[in-house]
Motif scaffolding. Sequence first.
Motif, short mmCIF file in Angstrom:
data_model
loop_
_atom_site.label_atom_id
_atom_site.label_comp_id
_atom_site.label_asym_id
_atom_site.label_seq_id
_atom_site.Cartn_x
_atom_site.Cartn_y
_atom_site.Cartn_z
N ARG A 178 45.10 92.92 55.54
CA ARG A 178 45.63 93.55 56.75
C ARG A 178 44.52 94.06 57.66
O ARG A 178 44.73 94.26 58.86
CB ARG A 178 46.58 94.69 56.36
N GLY A 179 43.35 94.29 57.06
CA GLY A 179 42.21 94.75 57.87
C GLY A 179 41.82 93.72 58.91
O GLY A 179 41.31 94.05 59.98
N SER A 207 52.48 94.89 57.88
CA SER A 207 52.13 93.78 57.00
C SER A 207 51.82 92.56 57.86
O SER A 207 52.23 92.47 59.01
CB SER A 207 53.26 93.49 56.03
N LEU A 248 49.75 91.53 45.59
CA LEU A 248 48.30 91.72 45.49
C LEU A 248 47.97 93.18 45.26
O LEU A 248 48.72 94.07 45.69
CB LEU A 248 47.63 91.31 46.81
N PRO A 249 46.86 93.48 44.60
CA PRO A 249 46.44 94.89 44.48
C PRO A 249 46.27 95.49 45.88
O PRO A 249 45.95 94.78 46.83
CB PRO A 249 45.09 94.79 43.77
N ALA A 250 46.47 96.80 45.97
CA ALA A 250 46.44 97.48 47.27
C ALA A 250 45.13 97.24 48.00
O ALA A 250 45.11 97.08 49.22
CB ALA A 250 46.69 98.97 47.07
N ARG A 251 44.01 97.21 47.24
CA ARG A 251 42.72 97.07 47.93
C ARG A 251 42.61 95.69 48.60
O ARG A 251 42.00 95.56 49.66
CB ARG A 251 41.56 97.31 46.97
N LYS A 310 45.24 93.99 49.65
CA LYS A 310 46.15 94.03 50.80
C LYS A 310 45.43 94.66 51.99
O LYS A 310 45.60 94.26 53.13
CB LYS A 310 47.40 94.86 50.46
N ALA A 311 44.64 95.69 51.67
CA ALA A 311 43.87 96.35 52.74
C ALA A 311 42.93 95.36 53.41
O ALA A 311 42.77 95.36 54.63
CB ALA A 311 43.08 97.53 52.17
#
Lengths: 785, 234
Positions: A423-424, A401, A414-417, A419-420
């Motif tokens: 973190r991306g 994270s 936040l929605p997982a997408r 978060k991606a």
Amino acid sequence: MVSILHRKLWRDLRLRRSQFVAVIITIVLGIALFGGTYDAYQNLTDSYHQLFANLNTADMTIAGGQTDAIVQGVKGVSGVADVTTRIVADVPVQVNGDHKMLGRLVGIPSGGQPSIDQVDILSGSYPDVSAPVLIEQHMAQHFDLKAGDTIQVLGTNGWVDEKIAGVGASAEYLWPAESRQQIIPSFDDFGIVFADESLLAALPSTGAHTEVLVTYKSGVDTKGLDQLLEDFAKNNGATNATPLADLPSNAALSEDLSGFQEMSLMFPLLFLAAAGMATYVLLTRLVLSQRGQVGLLMASGFRKRTVFAHYLEFGLFAAIVGAAFGAPLGGLLGSVISKMYTGALSIPATVTTAHLSTALIGVVFALMAGALSALAPSMRAAKLVPAQAMRGLIPAGKGGSTWIERVVPPLGRLPARWKAVLRGVGRNRNRTLSTVIGVVLAVTLILTFWGMIDSIQVLLSRQFDQVNRQNAQVYLTGQATPDAVAEIAAESGVAHAEAVADLPVSIQSTTGQYHTELLGFRPDTTLHSFIVKGHDVPLPSSGVYLGTSLEKDLGVKVGDSVTIDVPDVNIHTTQTVAGFVSEPLGTYAYISLPELTTLAGGANPANTVYLTYAPGAQPETMRNELSALPAVGAFVDSQALKSMAQQFMGLFYAFVGVMLALGGLMAFALIYNTISANVAERASEVAMMRAGGISRHTISRLLTSENVLLTLIGVIPGLLFGYVFAYYGLSVYSSDLFKWDLYIRPTTYVFTVIAIIIAALLSQRPVLRAVQRLDVATVVRERSL
Amino acid sequence: MNVIDLHSATRTFGEGPTAVRALRGVDLQLDQGEFIVVLGPSGSGKTTLLNLIGGIEEATSGRIVVDGIDLTNMDEDERTEFRRSHVGFVFQFFNLIPTLTALENVQLMAELVGKNHDDSLSALDAVGLADRADHFPGMLSGGEQQRVAIARALVKKPPLLLVDEPTGSLDLDTGRQVLTQLRAVADRDRRTVLLVTHNAAIGGMGDRVVRLHSGEIASIVSNERPLGAEEVEW
């Protein structure tokens, strides 16, 4: 083994010929610009030196003081080659019948060239009694004057016709700057006239002064001798002692020379950086697409260094071809720039040599750029693990994270997408760092130059709209008496007129001396603003205001005393420094007119009139009407000076425009590289998401968000660096001639950020198209998802 | 009720003399809750069959109906929509997003169809990984990653699970754990599982075993007593 790799190299180059040709063209441009500007810098320096030598230009010009004593004293100084004197006067002249302007009459001896500060006769002949004036070429060109024409000079008894003997050029006035305070002349209002000494002798004594010209023997310590003579001149009452380097014309041209010198580094640096960046992008993508091939080569026994050298050769190839075309082109360009520049400024002597050393340095620059840009991709290729590379898989990196999620816990919801996305940004530190550095560089570049444009525009406006509030200035044939001022004020179209004293002055402190103009205004003047510490303040009832650069140059502060010498009205006094005024152009001294009158023993020191126009008055009509008044000797259009100043900024704007374009290009190349790598690294993930039913639009949006986030991270330090660099860039150009304080418009920050985001969005378009076209089935098969 | 209904499904790549017919007129019907293993050598058309049924590829000719939906003539957007709600995929390489935890990887798909956090946790629990929910893929073993991939495919509760070489990159023990989970999907959840592999040993686990050869179905054999994952050896 090597020859097969060379064959592969050649075929890869052919396959990507358009991209490599683009890189090569960029290198050619970089090297050619380096060669062109650096050769031009050398050629112009040589041209000036040649002209100074040919015309025996004075190494030191001393004005005022006890001339005879100075001449005798200087002659005895070791290292002095020759000493002579001449008379110089700024007087109203009239050209083409009715155009009144200020002329600087520079005395030259009857019957032959002076021993010092000779004049190059470009057309016509050397002046004699029948045709006593020689017109300086800029003035001659502007008014289309030639031998046989006539100008009028304001003498003791009014206007006197003087026949023109010819047109000449002088090393002293290569650029016809009026003074260090007025480095940008308006050709309509000021010109240089070389005049027979007999003509000058007949002029009124006011405004005329004698100058001592000194040349040095070759090989002497110029700086040491400069200082020695300056001290000597000062001790003998001289108001000014100017070394060759500080002559207004020379100082102005030196600014241009420094510009060429800087351009010769900045331009190639930028072009080579752009070429390097493009090569880096190209090779990174090449290595990425050839991972399988690299794995196979290494698995088959190719050494790491062979693979490394193979990819390095791509960069070197582009560099060699670029240099092969760029270096000779640079030599040619240097010659063209030298000719064009000297032609544009009408500089008579031109050296147009192509220097071999410049070409060689260019080749080294190109090779370094090619090798450095290919280094990282080549190393990456050499470090590939064969088994992994042959599978075509790209390591995905570790997860974790982000600090921002830890700092802002609600982000965890936040929605997982998304978060991606978050973190991306930190997923691949090298890539993140390279993108952020790229954005920082691009923002810095854009803001630096945009900020400089802003500052110059704002400061020109401050000078000509806020500080100088007059629309025009007229020099009178007599004193600026209240009656004369009233006559001007009564003219149709004149809203307001004030008498102003504009006199040469020498200001001396305990540590230095400065020669400038002393301007005396009414205490309640509305025609000039005095900006002290950011505030518009009135003139002090006693004491003087000085230009800010004198705080340092004279080593004085508010409340200190300075000695003021105004030879034209016989003032020698000590005054208190009441404040330092911020003015972008020139460094002047200001005093209240009543105070100046008192110091002059009650004599009226006002010699000029400043005026404003009534609303709707046309500048050209006003010039004609006011010039037609018998009392008016010369006319200066203040707005024409502003236009002239803006015109001279044209080259600078072009230079800055190129920098801006390059900044955008760099941002584009870097972000494109990052996004390409980003998507290539994630082909399997993207295919998995597509297989899982996530739409192409959603994936594009996620990638775009990540990209914009990365860009924004780079924007903030970029703005800071941009501010610092712009500040530094302007301070380099600041002197007593120009004082460029940094002023960046708030909208510039906004537009810079928008420009970078647009560059980021545009740069990802090809990559997003690739996502749109991603064939999930193919990826499934090729990568055995 | 047939969950999958293929009539003369054909897939050809390229045109003219270089055309490759990857699948040649395949007829196949699968029922709900069936565990089907598709076997065949490389190039036999296994992955193509899986891609056609999953809506990743379009059939050149023939008719494909999945869960009552005719995939024939669907455009890309429609097939994306179809995959979103009717199919779950599990691939040989797990392709988890390394920056998301196990739970978040599952949520990524759950959010697509409006499932919540608890559904994602249940899906992880179903594959025995509830206690590893907050671990990132880099902290999980290969088998655990594959089980997260199964949970990710199942969280949408699709009627059909398409699995391509799920044990291809796993050792025997880990592979057995994954196969156990897949078998449970069919037995416990009554979902149809179509598993494609070249590992003949796994064929023993299928209710039916479809053998492909050169793009055609060579045989379809029913196992009277399908093997448990623990009985499979390779």
